[in-house]
Design an enzyme around this catalytic site. Structure first.
Site, PDB file in Angstrom:
ATOM      1  N   VAL A  59       1.845  -3.602  -2.042  1.00  0.00           N
ATOM      2  CA  VAL A  59       2.440  -3.476  -3.316  1.00  0.00           C
ATOM      3  C   VAL A  59       3.968  -2.888  -3.312  1.00  0.00           C
ATOM      4  CG1 VAL A  59       2.634  -2.578  -5.795  1.00  0.00           C
ATOM      5  CG2 VAL A  59       0.554  -3.269  -4.797  1.00  0.00           C
ATOM      6  N   CYS A  60       5.045  -3.690  -3.688  1.00  0.00           N
ATOM      7  CA  CYS A  60       6.397  -3.175  -3.597  1.00  0.00           C
ATOM      8  C   CYS A  60       6.920  -2.918  -2.141  1.00  0.00           C
ATOM      9  CB  CYS A  60       6.433  -1.981  -4.562  1.00  0.00           C
ATOM     10  SG  CYS A  60       7.990  -1.567  -4.978  1.00  0.00           S
ATOM     11  N   THR A  61       7.261  -1.818  -1.849  1.00  0.00           N
ATOM     12  CA  THR A  61       8.037  -1.641  -0.501  1.00  0.00           C
ATOM     13  C   THR A  61       6.815  -1.048   0.381  1.00  0.00           C
ATOM     14  OG1 THR A  61       8.329   0.640  -1.209  1.00  0.00           O
ATOM     15  CG2 THR A  61      10.346  -1.005  -1.306  1.00  0.00           C
ATOM     16  N   THR A  79       8.272  -8.322  -1.874  1.00  0.00           N
ATOM     17  CA  THR A  79       8.507  -6.855  -2.068  1.00  0.00           C
ATOM     18  C   THR A  79       9.579  -6.789  -3.122  1.00  0.00           C
ATOM     19  OG1 THR A  79       9.195  -4.805  -0.908  1.00  0.00           O
ATOM     20  CG2 THR A  79      10.692  -6.866  -0.521  1.00  0.00           C
TER      21      THR A  79
END
Length: 154
Positions: A59-61, A79
């Site tokens: 998830v995300c970074t 990302t």
């Protein structure tokens, strides 16, 4: 361990003594793209554990950690929008910019927090069926449409 916003995490297992994982979840945040990105204990563990897990969810970074571990290399990923160029510049990865989440084989990555909910619900549906994923969505009262109502008068 104390997280960035003060949440305290007390694990039941260490990196060396955990049971086999069906899903390896790799969250993002400042630690993912700054501190832990350069921690070989963490990135080596992610790489080794990802090879054994049925699914890997970033998830995300958190995708930066998956890239550093080798898991995201040669794959299509998502990302956070503010970090897409930075991740792409690391090479050997295709950043998909127009999808909230991307599924590439056993790797599921998402753009950010709410996109992470979307990808997690997709994964729940894959593991336990669509009806169960819909029940989870209802239980957590996640209804992304319309996504923003703060401008509406009360």
């Amino acid at each position: 361990m104390r997280c960035n916003k003060g949440l305290r995490v007390l694990p039941d297992h260490t990196l060396d003594d955990h049971p086999p994982l069906d899903v390896l979840h790799v969250p993002g945040g400042r630690g993912a793209r700054e501190t832990q990105l350069h921690n070989p204990v963490v990135t080596d563990w992610i790489g080794k554990t990802a090879e054994q897990a049925a699914w890997v969810h970033g998830v995300c970074t958190g995708t930066f950690l998956l890239h550093a571990a080798g898991t995201a290399r040669g794959r299509r990923v998502a990302t956070h929008w503010s970090q897409e160029d930075t991740l792409e510049a690391r090479g050997d990865v295709t950043v998909v910019r127009d999808a909230r989440y991307v599924v590439d084989g056993d790797l599921v990555t998402s753009q950010g927090v709410s996109a992470g909910i979307d990808s997690a619900l997709w994964l729940v549906g894959r593991l336990h069926g669509r009806d169960h994923a819909r029940a989870v969505r209802r239980y957590i009262q996640y209804d992304p449409a319309p996504p923003y109502l703060a401008d509406e008068p009360v």
